[in-house]
Design a protein around this motif. Sequence first.
Motif, short mmCIF file in Angstrom:
data_model
loop_
_atom_site.label_atom_id
_atom_site.label_comp_id
_atom_site.label_asym_id
_atom_site.label_seq_id
_atom_site.Cartn_x
_atom_site.Cartn_y
_atom_site.Cartn_z
N MET A 1 0.84 -1.20 0.00
CA MET A 1 0.00 0.00 0.00
C MET A 1 0.87 1.25 0.00
SD MET A 1 -3.24 -0.61 -0.14
CE MET A 1 -4.06 0.84 0.53
N VAL B 1 -2.38 -6.56 -6.50
CA VAL B 1 -3.80 -6.78 -6.23
C VAL B 1 -4.01 -8.13 -5.54
CG1 VAL B 1 -6.05 -7.13 -7.32
CG2 VAL B 1 -4.57 -5.25 -8.06
N ARG C 1 -2.70 -8.06 -1.91
CA ARG C 1 -3.59 -7.38 -0.96
C ARG C 1 -4.79 -8.25 -0.60
NH1 ARG C 1 -3.14 -2.33 -4.62
NH2 ARG C 1 -1.01 -1.67 -4.13
N ARG C 2 -5.13 -9.23 -1.45
CA ARG C 2 -6.20 -10.15 -1.05
C ARG C 2 -5.69 -11.11 0.01
NH1 ARG C 2 -8.21 -11.64 -7.01
NH2 ARG C 2 -8.49 -9.45 -7.55
N PHE D 1 -7.72 0.27 8.83
CA PHE D 1 -7.11 1.59 8.98
C PHE D 1 -7.53 2.27 10.28
CE2 PHE D 1 -7.26 0.43 4.60
CZ PHE D 1 -6.08 0.90 4.06
N ASN E 1 -13.25 3.44 7.67
CA ASN E 1 -13.59 3.98 6.35
C ASN E 1 -14.56 3.08 5.59
OD1 ASN E 1 -11.77 1.96 6.06
ND2 ASN E 1 -10.12 3.24 5.25
N PHE F 1 -17.65 2.18 3.10
CA PHE F 1 -18.08 2.80 1.84
C PHE F 1 -19.47 3.40 2.05
CE2 PHE F 1 -15.48 -0.93 0.21
CZ PHE F 1 -14.31 -0.19 0.22
N GLN G 1 -9.70 10.15 0.75
CA GLN G 1 -8.65 9.27 0.26
C GLN G 1 -8.73 7.90 0.95
OE1 GLN G 1 -6.82 9.70 -2.22
NE2 GLN G 1 -5.34 8.04 -1.99
N GLY G 2 -9.22 7.90 2.20
CA GLY G 2 -9.34 6.65 2.95
C GLY G 2 -10.20 5.61 2.25
N LEU G 3 -11.20 6.06 1.50
CA LEU G 3 -12.06 5.10 0.79
C LEU G 3 -11.28 4.41 -0.32
CD1 LEU G 3 -15.54 6.83 0.46
CD2 LEU G 3 -14.66 5.31 2.21
N GLU H 1 -8.06 3.91 -0.33
CA GLU H 1 -7.12 3.00 0.31
C GLU H 1 -7.84 1.75 0.79
OE1 GLU H 1 -4.64 4.87 3.20
OE2 GLU H 1 -3.48 5.81 1.58
N ALA H 2 -9.01 1.93 1.41
CA ALA H 2 -9.76 0.79 1.91
C ALA H 2 -10.09 -0.17 0.77
CB ALA H 2 -11.04 1.25 2.59
N ALA H 3 -10.50 0.39 -0.36
CA ALA H 3 -10.89 -0.45 -1.49
C ALA H 3 -9.68 -1.15 -2.09
CB ALA H 3 -11.60 0.40 -2.54
N LEU H 4 -8.56 -0.42 -2.22
CA LEU H 4 -7.35 -1.05 -2.75
C LEU H 4 -6.87 -2.17 -1.83
CD1 LEU H 4 -5.28 1.99 -4.04
CD2 LEU H 4 -6.17 0.12 -5.42
N ALA H 5 -6.99 -1.93 -0.50
CA ALA H 5 -6.51 -2.92 0.46
C ALA H 5 -7.35 -4.19 0.45
CB ALA H 5 -6.48 -2.32 1.87
N LEU H 6 -8.53 -4.12 -0.15
CA LEU H 6 -9.34 -5.34 -0.27
C LEU H 6 -8.89 -6.19 -1.45
CD1 LEU H 6 -13.00 -4.10 0.38
CD2 LEU H 6 -11.57 -5.50 1.85
N GLY H 7 -7.90 -5.71 -2.17
CA GLY H 7 -7.43 -6.47 -3.33
C GLY H 7 -8.31 -6.24 -4.54
N LEU H 8 -8.84 -5.01 -4.66
CA LEU H 8 -9.60 -4.67 -5.86
C LEU H 8 -8.67 -3.96 -6.83
CD1 LEU H 8 -12.85 -3.28 -4.21
CD2 LEU H 8 -12.58 -5.47 -5.38
N PRO H 9 -8.76 -4.30 -8.12
CA PRO H 9 -7.95 -3.56 -9.09
C PRO H 9 -8.38 -2.11 -9.17
CG PRO H 9 -9.37 -5.18 -10.18
CD PRO H 9 -9.54 -5.38 -8.71
N LYS I 1 -11.65 -0.96 -10.80
CA LYS I 1 -12.87 -1.31 -10.08
C LYS I 1 -13.07 -0.39 -8.88
CE LYS I 1 -13.80 -6.09 -11.21
NZ LYS I 1 -13.64 -7.48 -10.80
N ILE J 1 -16.59 1.91 -6.47
CA ILE J 1 -16.61 2.49 -5.12
C ILE J 1 -16.63 4.02 -5.18
CG2 ILE J 1 -15.45 2.58 -2.87
CD1 ILE J 1 -15.83 -0.26 -3.26
#
Lengths: 252, 282
Positions: free
Chosen positions: A55, A81, A84-85, A91, A95, A97, B166-168, B170-178, B181, B186
Amino acid sequence: MLNSCKLKIAGLQAWYDSRQVLKGFGMEIRANKITAVIGPSGCGKSTFIRCLNRMHEIVPGARVSGSVLLDEQDIYRANPVEIRRRIGMVFQAPNVFPAMSVFENIAAGLSLNGLRNKQKLREVVEKSLAQVGLLEEIGSFIHLPATGLSSGQLQRVCIARALAVQPEVILMDEPCSALDPIASFHIEELLSELKQQYTIVIVTHNMQQAARISDYTVFLSQGDLIEYGSTPTVFINPRDRRTESYITGRSA
Amino acid sequence: MKILENHRLIWSRLMVGFCGLSTLLISGLLLLVLGYITLHGLPGANLNFFTRLPAPVGMEGGGLAQAVAGSFILIGLACLIGIPWGIGAGIFLSEVGKDSWWGEGVRFAVDVLSGVPSIITGIFVYSILVVKLQSFSALAGGVALGIIMVPLVARNTEGILQLVPQGLREAALALGLPFWKVILKIILPTAARGIGIGVTLAVAGVAGETAPLFFTSLSNNYWSLGLLEPIASLPMEIFRYATAPFAAWHELAWTGALVLITIVVSGMLLARILLPGYNFRR
């Protein structure tokens, strides 16, 4: 299995533009243990764990060198990607959605990656909610927007969201610093249960919290690894004077 | 000390009073414009206006049906061009090219484009479409209005996306989403309301544009929905009828103005009511 190594870090250096934040160190993070990362503000704690699931590099101008092996695989030679899975993250600020319901939030990692099976999604969401102790608490609000919940509940939704992807490692960046003591206590209890199945690395500013929940403690200062050992050793018999002064609050 | 406190209190009240006065003035101005147009336009707002073509001078009961339909077609064409292009550019500016020299270039281009007088855009489209096709056309009008919409939509979209924490991401990237997407599934849905409201503002902006239409769609006294033929529009007809020397035509122009402003305002209200999600405002 006992005390096996999950993440093997070697020569890890990180920069923001020309400013070096991590000066180059290595360590092994044990599987199914909680490793606490402590140190004064600006010592590179957050940067350190952000390097563990790639990250760090999303910030413009950020650079990393060295290697991080997840089991035997170098994460810096893999698709970020996919890494990260396998290595999830929670955090500091919860955060969630805002455009999604609680259900959709928790399912997001799977449904947006192509899992369409409603039955399966439902199972995963309920299991994750149960793991964070929210299934009973907000079960009936699950299809409402997540924004109506308390911050402690929101943070647990975020943890459930990270769990739903079924990662192997969970990185947490001060997950309790925005929460009141009771909500923090819930999360601490939760972590002790989660370590049966996951390897957890948690950044915290709270010494008591680190001492209470972690098996191992890492002390970072000014981008260097000062001390790493089992939590009782680090807290009771620190080898380095700097660790001792930090823990006892004598200096940063 | 006492004197200083009084001094501050007086200043504070003065400033609050000044703000209140400005609010009154601006809402008063809006009410005045709306009221004046309604007063003059409402008498002519009957079924004939929406169903009939203009009547010859001296005859009763004409309408501007072809202009109402034409305006909808022109705005529709403009949206087909302006919305995807503008939103795409906005996403690029906010998410992809934010800190690159290429992004800076695009941002500068968008700024320049939004500063180009609309009549210039009209002449440009005239020279590339009207001259080539040898006819004024709805298509040319739609293209001109679409080009005018692009920078408006792009800058608003960029601004709204910048408000998404920006946190959203990061949260989405940290879930392993390309990355794509994360943006599409999101970030865009989170910003949908703000982007949609921005689009209605841009539509409002081009709905009243008249200058570029002189060079592109021109006008039409007859019922015509063909994209390659000249087409009528409310602003063009308002101009023509308001400047003609006949009282009956003046009334038609007033009603045209009322209908135009009603379409624009109801579009804005609908967007605010129907669009889900967050009120990210610039």
